[in-house]
Design an enzyme around this catalytic site. Structure first.
Site, mmCIF file in Angstrom:
data_model
loop_
_atom_site.group_PDB
_atom_site.id
_atom_site.type_symbol
_atom_site.label_atom_id
_atom_site.label_comp_id
_atom_site.label_asym_id
_atom_site.label_seq_id
_atom_site.Cartn_x
_atom_site.Cartn_y
_atom_site.Cartn_z
ATOM 1 N N LYS A 1 -3.317 -0.818 7.613
ATOM 2 C CA LYS A 1 -4.705 -1.046 8.014
ATOM 3 C C LYS A 1 -4.807 -1.955 9.235
ATOM 4 O O LYS A 1 -5.592 -1.694 10.142
ATOM 5 C CB LYS A 1 -5.504 -1.639 6.846
ATOM 6 C CG LYS A 1 -5.821 -0.627 5.756
ATOM 7 C CD LYS A 1 -6.863 -1.148 4.807
ATOM 8 C CE LYS A 1 -7.285 -0.073 3.813
ATOM 9 N NZ LYS A 1 -8.338 -0.538 2.893
ATOM 10 N N ARG B 1 0.835 -1.190 0.000
ATOM 11 C CA ARG B 1 0.000 0.000 0.000
ATOM 12 C C ARG B 1 0.879 1.253 0.000
ATOM 13 O O ARG B 1 2.059 1.195 0.349
ATOM 14 C CB ARG B 1 -0.910 0.031 1.237
ATOM 15 C CG ARG B 1 -1.890 -1.133 1.345
ATOM 16 C CD ARG B 1 -2.766 -0.956 2.570
ATOM 17 N NE ARG B 1 -3.733 -2.033 2.745
ATOM 18 C CZ ARG B 1 -3.530 -3.122 3.488
ATOM 19 N NH1 ARG B 1 -2.377 -3.256 4.145
ATOM 20 N NH2 ARG B 1 -4.452 -4.047 3.594
ATOM 21 N N HIS C 1 -2.204 1.794 -6.426
ATOM 22 C CA HIS C 1 -2.952 0.591 -6.068
ATOM 23 C C HIS C 1 -3.081 -0.380 -7.234
ATOM 24 O O HIS C 1 -3.344 -1.570 -7.024
ATOM 25 C CB HIS C 1 -4.329 0.973 -5.551
ATOM 26 C CG HIS C 1 -4.768 0.172 -4.369
ATOM 27 N ND1 HIS C 1 -4.145 0.262 -3.153
ATOM 28 C CD2 HIS C 1 -5.753 -0.759 -4.221
ATOM 29 C CE1 HIS C 1 -4.736 -0.554 -2.292
ATOM 30 N NE2 HIS C 1 -5.710 -1.186 -2.919
ATOM 31 N N HIS D 1 -4.000 -8.477 4.387
ATOM 32 C CA HIS D 1 -5.436 -8.438 4.621
ATOM 33 C C HIS D 1 -5.778 -9.073 5.956
ATOM 34 O O HIS D 1 -5.169 -10.064 6.365
ATOM 35 C CB HIS D 1 -6.182 -9.168 3.499
ATOM 36 C CG HIS D 1 -6.176 -8.417 2.213
ATOM 37 N ND1 HIS D 1 -6.343 -9.019 0.985
ATOM 38 C CD2 HIS D 1 -6.008 -7.091 1.949
ATOM 39 C CE1 HIS D 1 -6.288 -8.103 0.028
ATOM 40 N NE2 HIS D 1 -6.082 -6.933 0.596
ATOM 41 N N ARG E 1 -0.833 -3.188 -6.851
ATOM 42 C CA ARG E 1 -1.280 -4.131 -5.829
ATOM 43 C C ARG E 1 -2.252 -5.148 -6.415
ATOM 44 O O ARG E 1 -2.147 -6.346 -6.142
ATOM 45 C CB ARG E 1 -1.932 -3.332 -4.689
ATOM 46 C CG ARG E 1 -2.381 -4.152 -3.496
ATOM 47 C CD ARG E 1 -2.826 -3.198 -2.391
ATOM 48 N NE ARG E 1 -3.415 -3.887 -1.259
ATOM 49 C CZ ARG E 1 -2.718 -4.444 -0.282
ATOM 50 N NH1 ARG E 1 -1.397 -4.424 -0.309
ATOM 51 N NH2 ARG E 1 -3.332 -5.027 0.735
ATOM 52 N N TYR F 1 -9.837 -9.143 -5.428
ATOM 53 C CA TYR F 1 -8.820 -9.303 -6.461
ATOM 54 C C TYR F 1 -9.056 -10.529 -7.341
ATOM 55 O O TYR F 1 -8.499 -10.625 -8.429
ATOM 56 C CB TYR F 1 -7.437 -9.422 -5.807
ATOM 57 C CG TYR F 1 -7.087 -8.253 -4.943
ATOM 58 C CD1 TYR F 1 -6.528 -7.111 -5.486
ATOM 59 C CD2 TYR F 1 -7.333 -8.268 -3.579
ATOM 60 C CE1 TYR F 1 -6.212 -6.025 -4.689
ATOM 61 C CE2 TYR F 1 -7.036 -7.189 -2.774
ATOM 62 C CZ TYR F 1 -6.473 -6.070 -3.334
ATOM 63 O OH TYR F 1 -6.172 -4.990 -2.547
#
Length: 410
Positions: free
Chosen positions: A284, A259, A353, A379, A356, A388
């Protein structure tokens, strides 16, 4: 103790030189600051008492002086240069600049009080990320400006469903469904907080109606392997300090799918050269993971640290290429510029992104289990990785089942 003009100019020069500004820039800042101080002297205005309303007339004066001296008006962007120097000068003279505006309007005072209380609650009690707090505060200010401007400082007590409908009718214009869904979520949060603090008698958040979004309805932007190789090749030819930095960042994006914040927060201590490992602080989940430091990434980082990174005390790896040399906070402009230089035009968004998403698809096509893909991407749940999977359409076709009766129909 008041400082003389000469002392302020010397302090300004010292501050700029400590931040590694170019000597030409330092000299220009001195000239702009001196001209502003001379303007104040002619009007018997002490620099410590200058207000924003007194700065604006100076630029009209400076434009007239420029026209008289050179026989033409300056360019439309010329005022940015003296404006920057004057702001730095006034910050040294007054401590803070621009000063906090004086609030005389009761509605504005009410908005400030509500937003300050709301921000403290989100930060101290909810522990939300800075980006989330900023987004919710923007919506809160917009709604409060709209409602208090129509109903005054005491208008919140009479806030009703009709007001919510009127605001949302105004707010929907020009917004995409995803943007409108975010705006409604932020408004609900504000209304719940207003009810929690007793500013409105009823919780009106259930009456904020937004569009229904379906899981995985948008196909995210991505790049294929050839496009990534092209961007890396073209960027790798730029051996300037900025080119070395951008190439190292692009290698991190393409190899690990990090990220933006994880790259901007990468520190020198996170690189273990002896063990060939890289520590990633996931923005995150607030967790850390360790990645093998592959040769292309390690070589790019080493080149940047040796020949491209400015000599600063900051422990963050990636530093702005222009003074002031502080840590990078945004990669969008850099990525867009490098994509354009390589002639790569992805469909949809063009920020960091997309690398990613490309990395996630590459891992999926390499038969990497979904759980491991989620761990690599940082995640918290498997559901976050499902976004994804829809990009690998060819892989999904490969596992499609035969339609019963297809042989007869053919």
């Amino acid at each position: 103790m008041l400082k003389s003009h000469d002392e302020l100019i010397a302090e300004l020069s010292k501050s700029l030189m400590e931040q590694n500004y170019n000597p030409v820039v330092v000299a220009n800042h001195r000239l702009y600051a001196r001209a502003f101080l001379d303007y104040l002297t002619e009007r018997n205005t002490p620099v410590a008492a200058v207000t924003p309303s007194q700065v604006d007339p100076y630029f009209f004066h400076a434009v007239e002086c420029f026209h008289l001296r050179y026989g033409r008006p300056p360019s439309s962007r010329w005022h940015r240069l003296p404006h920057t120097a004057i702001c730095k000068l006034l910050r040294l003279a007054q401590g803070t600049w621009p000063p906090e505006p004086e609030i005389f309007d009761p509605a504005t005072a009410t908005r400030h009080a509500i937003c300050h209380e709301y921000e403290s609650w989100m930060r101290d009690e909810r522990g939300l990320a800075d980006a989330t707090i900023d987004a919710r505060l923007r919506e809160a200010r917009r709604f409060l400006d709209w409602h208090l401007g129509r109903n005054g400082a005491d208008g919140l007590a009479a806030l009703g469903v009709r007001d919510i409908d009127l605001y949302m009718g105004m707010r929907t214009r020009g917004l995409r469904r995803t943007s409108l869904a975010s705006a409604t979520a932020w408004l609900r949060s504000l209304l719940r907080n207003l009810h929690r603090t007793g500013r409105i008698p009823t919780d009106l958040s259930p009456h904020v109606i937004g569009p229904k979004l379906y899981a995985y309805e948008d196909v995210p932007s991505t790049l294929d392997k050839n496009q990534i190789a092209t961007v890396l090749t073209v960027t790798g030819r730029d051996r300037s300090p900025r080119g070395l930095r951008d190439y190292a960042i692009l290698q991190l994006l393409a190899t690990y799918g990090l990220r933006k914040g994880e790259i901007c927060q990468l520190r020198l201590d996170d690189i273990d050269w002896r063990a060939d490992s890289l520590r990633i602080r996931h923005t995150k989940t607030k967790a850390c993971s360790y990645m093998p430091l592959v040769a292309p990434v390690g070589d790019a980082l080493l080149d940047y640290l040796r020949f491209g990174r400015p000599q600063v005390d900051c422990r963050v790896v990636f530093i702005r290429s222009c003074a002031p040399y502080t840590c990078m906070k945004n990669l969008y402009g850099m990525v867009q510029g490098r994509l354009a230089a390589a002639g790569v035009t992805p469909v949809g968004k063009r920020g960091p992104h997309i690398f990613r998403h490309a990395r996630a698809v590459e891992l999926l096509r390499a038969s990497v289990p979904q759980k491991i893909i989620g761990d690599v991407l940082g995640h918290r749940s498997v559901e976050s990785t499902n976004t994804y999977l829809k990009l690998a359409t060819e892989d999904l076709r490969a596992v499609a089942l035969d339609v019963p009766g297809s042989a007869v129909l053919s």
